[in-house]
Design a protein around this motif. Structure first.
Motif, PDB file in Angstrom:
ATOM      1  N   VAL A  20       0.856  -1.196   0.000  1.00  0.00           N
ATOM      2  CA  VAL A  20       0.000   0.000   0.000  1.00  0.00           C
ATOM      3  C   VAL A  20       0.890   1.244   0.000  1.00  0.00           C
ATOM      4  CG1 VAL A  20      -1.745   1.281   1.304  1.00  0.00           C
ATOM      5  CG2 VAL A  20      -1.804  -1.214   1.255  1.00  0.00           C
ATOM      6  N   ARG A  21       0.558   2.204  -0.846  1.00  0.00           N
ATOM      7  CA  ARG A  21       1.342   3.437  -0.986  1.00  0.00           C
ATOM      8  C   ARG A  21       0.821   4.517  -0.035  1.00  0.00           C
ATOM      9  NH1 ARG A  21       5.325   1.674  -4.751  1.00  0.00           N
ATOM     10  NH2 ARG A  21       4.780  -0.369  -3.989  1.00  0.00           N
ATOM     11  N   PRO A  22       1.638   5.498   0.290  1.00  0.00           N
ATOM     12  CA  PRO A  22       1.189   6.533   1.228  1.00  0.00           C
ATOM     13  C   PRO A  22      -0.113   7.237   0.795  1.00  0.00           C
ATOM     14  CG  PRO A  22       3.548   6.680   0.907  1.00  0.00           C
ATOM     15  CD  PRO A  22       3.063   5.637  -0.039  1.00  0.00           C
ATOM     16  N   ALA A  23      -0.339   7.393  -0.502  1.00  0.00           N
ATOM     17  CA  ALA A  23      -1.583   8.072  -0.932  1.00  0.00           C
ATOM     18  C   ALA A  23      -2.767   7.107  -0.974  1.00  0.00           C
ATOM     19  CB  ALA A  23      -1.395   8.726  -2.293  1.00  0.00           C
ATOM     20  N   LYS A  24      -2.525   5.865  -0.576  1.00  0.00           N
ATOM     21  CA  LYS A  24      -3.553   4.809  -0.530  1.00  0.00           C
ATOM     22  C   LYS A  24      -4.287   4.695  -1.873  1.00  0.00           C
ATOM     23  CE  LYS A  24      -3.914   4.878   4.430  1.00  0.00           C
ATOM     24  NZ  LYS A  24      -3.459   6.231   4.852  1.00  0.00           N
ATOM     25  N   LEU A  26      -5.684   6.691  -3.717  1.00  0.00           N
ATOM     26  CA  LEU A  26      -5.475   7.770  -4.691  1.00  0.00           C
ATOM     27  C   LEU A  26      -4.128   7.696  -5.400  1.00  0.00           C
ATOM     28  CD1 LEU A  26      -7.039  10.906  -2.951  1.00  0.00           C
ATOM     29  CD2 LEU A  26      -7.959   9.520  -4.804  1.00  0.00           C
ATOM     30  N   CYS A  27      -3.297   6.746  -5.026  1.00  0.00           N
ATOM     31  CA  CYS A  27      -1.962   6.633  -5.636  1.00  0.00           C
ATOM     32  C   CYS A  27      -2.068   6.418  -7.152  1.00  0.00           C
ATOM     33  CB  CYS A  27      -1.219   5.461  -5.002  1.00  0.00           C
ATOM     34  SG  CYS A  27       0.334   5.087  -5.821  1.00  0.00           S
ATOM     35  N   SER A  28      -1.304   7.187  -7.916  1.00  0.00           N
ATOM     36  CA  SER A  28      -1.310   7.016  -9.381  1.00  0.00           C
ATOM     37  C   SER A  28      -0.113   6.193  -9.843  1.00  0.00           C
ATOM     38  CB  SER A  28      -1.289   8.376 -10.068  1.00  0.00           C
ATOM     39  OG  SER A  28      -0.033   8.989  -9.852  1.00  0.00           O
ATOM     40  N   GLU A  29       0.570   5.552  -8.900  1.00  0.00           N
ATOM     41  CA  GLU A  29       1.732   4.705  -9.220  1.00  0.00           C
ATOM     42  C   GLU A  29       2.777   5.466 -10.023  1.00  0.00           C
ATOM     43  OE1 GLU A  29       0.293   1.014 -10.967  1.00  0.00           O
ATOM     44  OE2 GLU A  29      -1.382   1.034  -9.577  1.00  0.00           O
ATOM     45  N   CYS A  30       3.092   6.699  -9.565  1.00  0.00           N
ATOM     46  CA  CYS A  30       4.035   7.529 -10.331  1.00  0.00           C
ATOM     47  C   CYS A  30       5.458   6.997 -10.262  1.00  0.00           C
ATOM     48  CB  CYS A  30       3.980   8.976  -9.859  1.00  0.00           C
ATOM     49  SG  CYS A  30       4.865   9.285  -8.310  1.00  0.00           S
ATOM     50  N   GLY A  31       5.738   6.134  -9.285  1.00  0.00           N
ATOM     51  CA  GLY A  31       7.064   5.520  -9.210  1.00  0.00           C
ATOM     52  C   GLY A  31       7.950   6.088  -8.103  1.00  0.00           C
ATOM     53  N   LEU A  32       7.606   7.258  -7.564  1.00  0.00           N
ATOM     54  CA  LEU A  32       8.459   7.869  -6.530  1.00  0.00           C
ATOM     55  C   LEU A  32       8.673   6.923  -5.346  1.00  0.00           C
ATOM     56  CD1 LEU A  32       9.628  10.931  -5.879  1.00  0.00           C
ATOM     57  CD2 LEU A  32       7.922  10.775  -4.077  1.00  0.00           C
ATOM     58  N   CYS A  33       7.605   6.233  -4.942  1.00  0.00           N
ATOM     59  CA  CYS A  33       7.699   5.382  -3.750  1.00  0.00           C
ATOM     60  C   CYS A  33       8.418   4.062  -4.021  1.00  0.00           C
ATOM     61  CB  CYS A  33       6.309   5.141  -3.174  1.00  0.00           C
ATOM     62  SG  CYS A  33       5.565   6.665  -2.591  1.00  0.00           S
ATOM     63  N   ASP A  34       8.798   3.839  -5.293  1.00  0.00           N
ATOM     64  CA  ASP A  34       9.628   2.680  -5.615  1.00  0.00           C
ATOM     65  C   ASP A  34      11.108   3.023  -5.432  1.00  0.00           C
ATOM     66  OD1 ASP A  34       7.242   1.582  -6.426  1.00  0.00           O
ATOM     67  OD2 ASP A  34       7.540   2.026  -8.544  1.00  0.00           O
ATOM     68  N   TYR A  40      10.614  11.938   0.654  1.00  0.00           N
ATOM     69  CA  TYR A  40       9.974  13.258   0.466  1.00  0.00           C
ATOM     70  C   TYR A  40       8.494  13.148   0.117  1.00  0.00           C
ATOM     71  CZ  TYR A  40      14.880  14.526   0.100  1.00  0.00           C
ATOM     72  OH  TYR A  40      16.207  14.696   0.352  1.00  0.00           O
ATOM     73  N   VAL A  41       7.905  11.961   0.288  1.00  0.00           N
ATOM     74  CA  VAL A  41       6.571  11.736  -0.285  1.00  0.00           C
ATOM     75  C   VAL A  41       5.523  12.733   0.203  1.00  0.00           C
ATOM     76  CG1 VAL A  41       5.793   9.979   1.388  1.00  0.00           C
ATOM     77  CG2 VAL A  41       4.901   9.942  -0.934  1.00  0.00           C
ATOM     78  N   LYS A  42       5.625  13.159   1.454  1.00  0.00           N
ATOM     79  CA  LYS A  42       4.563  14.053   1.977  1.00  0.00           C
ATOM     80  C   LYS A  42       4.501  15.364   1.220  1.00  0.00           C
ATOM     81  CE  LYS A  42       3.841  12.496   6.631  1.00  0.00           C
ATOM     82  NZ  LYS A  42       4.700  12.398   7.800  1.00  0.00           N
ATOM     83  N   ALA A  44       5.926  15.717  -1.889  1.00  0.00           N
ATOM     84  CA  ALA A  44       6.073  15.505  -3.331  1.00  0.00           C
ATOM     85  C   ALA A  44       4.836  14.872  -3.987  1.00  0.00           C
ATOM     86  CB  ALA A  44       7.278  14.609  -3.595  1.00  0.00           C
ATOM     87  N   CYS A  45       4.101  14.069  -3.245  1.00  0.00           N
ATOM     88  CA  CYS A  45       3.000  13.321  -3.860  1.00  0.00           C
ATOM     89  C   CYS A  45       1.837  14.254  -4.205  1.00  0.00           C
ATOM     90  CB  CYS A  45       2.505  12.233  -2.905  1.00  0.00           C
ATOM     91  SG  CYS A  45       1.100  11.350  -3.581  1.00  0.00           S
ATOM     92  N   ALA A  46       1.424  14.216  -5.467  1.00  0.00           N
ATOM     93  CA  ALA A  46       0.351  15.096  -5.948  1.00  0.00           C
ATOM     94  C   ALA A  46      -0.971  14.834  -5.229  1.00  0.00           C
ATOM     95  CB  ALA A  46       0.170  14.892  -7.444  1.00  0.00           C
ATOM     96  N   PHE A  47      -1.088  13.667  -4.581  1.00  0.00           N
ATOM     97  CA  PHE A  47      -2.365  13.309  -3.955  1.00  0.00           C
ATOM     98  C   PHE A  47      -2.333  13.458  -2.438  1.00  0.00           C
ATOM     99  CE2 PHE A  47      -1.705  11.366  -7.964  1.00  0.00           C
ATOM    100  CZ  PHE A  47      -2.814  11.830  -8.651  1.00  0.00           C
ATOM    101  N   ILE A  48      -1.145  13.781  -1.913  1.00  0.00           N
ATOM    102  CA  ILE A  48      -1.052  14.058  -0.481  1.00  0.00           C
ATOM    103  C   ILE A  48      -1.012  15.580  -0.270  1.00  0.00           C
ATOM    104  CG2 ILE A  48       0.367  13.778   1.595  1.00  0.00           C
ATOM    105  CD1 ILE A  48       1.207  11.038   0.489  1.00  0.00           C
TER     106      ILE A  48
END
Ligand code: FAD
Ligand code: SF4
Ligand code: SF4
Length: 399
Positions: A20-24, A26-34, A40-42, A44-48
């Motif tokens: 499960v990704r931080p944006a749950k 709403l995650c668009s699987e952009c690849g940052l969390c890989d 920096y996800v908080k 950087a993530c367009a959905f957070i």
């Protein structure tokens, strides 16, 4: 004296595939969390954290002028043109302007690598992001993979490779996360070539779309929602199939779009240096939006390979958008013969050029605004950018 550790992110751990990704949802699987940039996800993530306004100003050196209708819709820009390659690249999504810019940049030594997305050997629609270092590798990434694609999953490789000059090709959600970590990549120069993006789907969602819409789902090589209000499917044997938008099985298709894409307001890729799409151009032309001096430099590299013409705008979209909002909400599907007729009528008298682009944005922003309001009401205020709120406010929405 304390020193700031600028490499803290390297200690972070990438998430495992499938977790499960931080944006749950709403995650668009952009690849940052890989990658270890998940640190920096908080921010950087367009959905957070939605940061388009702020990042637009830092990227383009000025905010979007909300009083100018073209900027309100299409974002900060210096120039918009319609263009076609004089010699189109066979098998490209349109005429291959994106691949051509990337190849020129590599050939002229402006960049050492290009982040783009090829497909896996087994499945032409399964995205496989790479850092291309040769024109052949860029060409192998031509044509849309119309699915969520983890383009940023190669970010760790960039830092490890020691590359200093890079071009990234990507869609809005990927580019927002990229801009947020840009300064941490150790680059001297980053170029960003964007495409517009809307209504994206998971690989399973894509299968459902093909199976409910095309006469031959297994032979589709690419498709596009065209300015003539039809979906154009290209098949393996070179044949083309056209299905009117108004005849799509809205009741079935309503659930296939990814929740990220139902909540997305960055259709026009606001943070790219240059954007290459089609929806603001006349039928059969591509549409180029130059946002800043870097984008201008990129366009100049290929201008002698393009036919160009000024952008145009014709028609009035507003009544069609308002009717569409209600029809979509009730999931109305028209019988195919009515759909075909409506498609022909709208094609003749309907919005064209920039007006078509605004028609598409109005239709998607109102739908997405309703989606966020109904499914994530706590996010509505912060997640919807000011420009989108103004666009949506022009219409009457159902509760
Ligand atoms: P090509 O030379 O064929 O190159 C395509 C490039 O796109 C490749 O470099 C590849 O790396 C990249 N790419 C492919 N799939 C993805 C992906 N999933 N994520 C990130 N990068 C990818 N334009 C509009 O005007 N309106 C739209 O509604 C619209 N929707 C789109 C939806 C999606 C999912 C995508 C990927 C693009 C969309 N576009 C839209 C852009 C348009 O379809 C073309 O991609 C664009 O005009 C470039 O065409 P080309 O022939 O120059 O590209
Ligand atoms: Fe992470 Fe990207 Fe998903 Fe956000 S959209 S949770 S940054 S992978
Ligand atoms: Fe990302 Fe938006 Fe495209 Fe979905 S529609 S893939 S969220 S840019």
């Amino acid at each position: 004296m304390t020193t700031i550790d600028t490499n803290k992110h390297k200690k972070a751990k990438a998430l495992k595939p499938g977790s499960v990704r931080p944006a749950k949802e709403l995650c668009s699987e952009c690849g940052l969390c890989d990658t270890y940039y998940i640190h920096y996800v908080k921010e950087a993530c367009a959905f957070i954290t939605q940061r388009i306004d702020e990042l637009e100003t830092s990227t383009h050196n000025r905010p979007r002028n909300l009083e100018d209708e073209n900027e309100l819709y299409f974002g900060v820009h210096q120039e918009m043109i319609a263009a076609r390659k004089i010699q189109p690249i066979e098998g490209a999504q349109w005429t291959g302007i994106v691949s051509t810019i990337a190849i020129e940049m590599l050939n002229r030594g402006l960049v050492e690598g290009v982040v783009c997305v090829q497909n896996s050997k087994e499945d032409r629609f399964q995205p496989m992001p790479i850092i291309a270092r040769t024109p052949e590798e860029i060409l192998a990434a031509k044509v849309n993979k119309p699915t969520l694609s983890p383009n940023l999953s190669v970010l760790e490789q960039i830092e490890k490779s020691g590359m200093k000059r890079l071009l990234v090709i990507g869609v809005g959600c990927q580019i927002q996360a990229l801009r947020a970590v840009e300064k941490k990549l150790g680059l001297e120069k980053l170029y960003v070539l964007g495409t517009p993006c809307v209504d994206n789907v998971t690989r399973a969602g894509l299968q459902k779309f093909l199976e409910t819409t095309s006469r031959s789902p297994e032979t589709v090589v690419s498709y596009e929602f065209m300015q003539d209000f039809r979906v154009h499917f290209k098949h393996e044997d070179g044949s083309e199939e056209k299905v009117p938008f108004f005849g799509l099985k809205t009741n079935v298709l309503k659930d296939i779009f990814a929740p990220s894409c139902m909540s997305c307001f960055d259709y026009v890729n606001s943070l790219a240096d240059i954007v290459v799409g089609y929806m603001g151009a006349p039928f059969n032309w591509q549409w180029i939006v130059v946002r800043n001096d870097t984008g201008k430099e990129m366009l100049e590299l290929v201008k002698d390979q393009l036919h160009t013409q000024p952008v145009m705008s014709k028609g009035d979209r507003k009544a069609a958008v308002q009717q569409g909002i209600e029809a979509y909400d009730k999931a109305v599907t028209l019988p195919m013969w009515v759909a075909k007729l409506m498609g022909v009528v709208i094609d003749k008298i309907g919005p064209q050029g920039l007006e078509y682009g605004k028609f598409s944005m109005d239709s998607h922003f109102t739908r997405n605004y309703l989606y966020v309001k109904r499914n994530h009401p706590e996010k509505l205020e912060d997640h919807v950018p000011e420009f989108a709120k103004r666009i949506v406010a022009q219409y009457k929405l159902p509760e």
